[in-house]
Design an enzyme around this catalytic site. Sequence first.
Site: not given
Length: 513
Positions: A55, A82-83, A169, A171, A227, A369
């Site tokens: 964040g 992180c945060y 991070h 990710e 979609d 997606k």
Amino acid sequence: MQHEKILVLDFGGQYNQLIARRVRELNVYCEVHPSTMSIEKIKEFNPKGIIFTGGPNSVYLKDSPLIDKEIFNLNIPILGICYGSQLMAHLLGGKVSKARVSEYGKTELRILGDSKLFDDCHRLTTVWMSHTDNIEKAPKDFVITSNTANCPVASMEDPNKKLYAVQFHPEVMHTVEGQLMLKNFVTLICGCKGDWQMADFVKQNIKDLKEKIKDGKVLCALSGGVDSSVAAVLLSKAIGKQLTCVFVDHGLLRKNEANEVENVFGPNGPYKLNFIKVDASERFYKKLKSVTEPEKKRKIIGEEFIRVFEDEAKKIGHVDYLVQGTIYPDVIESGLGKSAVIKSHHNVGGLPSVVDFKEIIEPLRLLFKDEVRKVGLELGIPSNLVYRQPFPGPGLGIRIIGEVTKEKVRIVQEADYIYREELAKAGIDKNLGQYFAALTNMQSVGVMGDERTYEYAIALRAVNTSDFMTADWARIPFDVMDIISRRIVNEVKGVNRVLYDFTSKPPATIEFE
Ligand code: XMP
């Protein structure tokens, strides 16, 4: 749905969706919720593990999001990123302070000791850092499991309580062994086996839709995009002819597109849907006459779309359910996002107030997606449709700068068709994120067969992107460009010049309007 679940608590980080996607890539179901989710709700959700996102804040700022300390006593493994890692340290009695040097970018991480989180990782590994604060002192009972040149506590853990924290991070792609670390957390620490499979999802969903809808009538606005196509086929598998799909051709589609959609979903296609095609092009051209301002054009197209759909819905009468192709990023963004509106995106979000229906069904609202695509393949939808590139709701209306006319639509359709055809022939279409032709509002002087011409310039655009939020212009070989440019000028009446757009996003957007 009794799947293993990971809960991502969002503290305002820019990578919240990415974390959830990474976890789902491990075949573990995952949802993102705001950090304000109550302890009761968390218990009800019953996750096998929790991840705190990063964040933008410092834990010491007045308005920074905190969390009920009770969460650390639930005996559910937690990974703070992180945060999230600083918050864990702060709440459990450690010390967070402004870093001596704020780190941003790739950094060498030195792993210390044996942590399950770093199982199979190299002792020296590259991670992505982006912070100004850091953990100066770990809380009591925590051990420091890695550091970097500037960050004394790059990760820490209390393995007995299953609490883990990383300053970097895992990710993002730049953390080379990040996915392995997340896998270690999800499997070794949380004990997940990976039971989130698309085939099961499809089967379960069809069963649930059948039970919910019973003999009700359902209406779906089909655009031919991924979609709405996947949603329509999913529903048709569940309730067959109780579903009616309305496809509005606003006259701003790509060349042959209306026919392609009809061939797949119409009466002669494989799905035998109740399919209503409305050719409303003239209605749209009339409304767009003399309108040049982009937002106004978008608004007109969006509103007229609703009017046309409304007229069709009136003919059908009352329906029990209306289908929307909402996907998970929309759900996350509308629940958490506060970002500025750059363009008013057109989708079927405006429909509910004009259709007489009982309830909305959003069969894809939990999927990203790439998962929607997997479901599409699972349902047997042709792969060219499943992997079709995004096409904006207002269609060519926003790829024609200035006033839209039937003639301009023809020009941009023809040029775009040649562009796509040649990129496919050259075998580079699959490597591109999005590519299209646009009609600039500029006419210029040219010479053709000794004659002076004064015709339009076509602009070609191609970008590579992973999320459509940022994009880089694509390096298409000049030889291919040469063929495309010649063909467009020779074959498309009304064009005497071809330009290529060398701008990335930001500062440009992908579309021209
Ligand atoms: P921009 O132009 O904002 O586009 O960089 C980002 C992505 O969104 C698509 N796009 C739209 N999609 N309705 C849509 O459904 C819209 O009004 C719309 N405008 C842009 C664009 O094609 C790109 O993929």
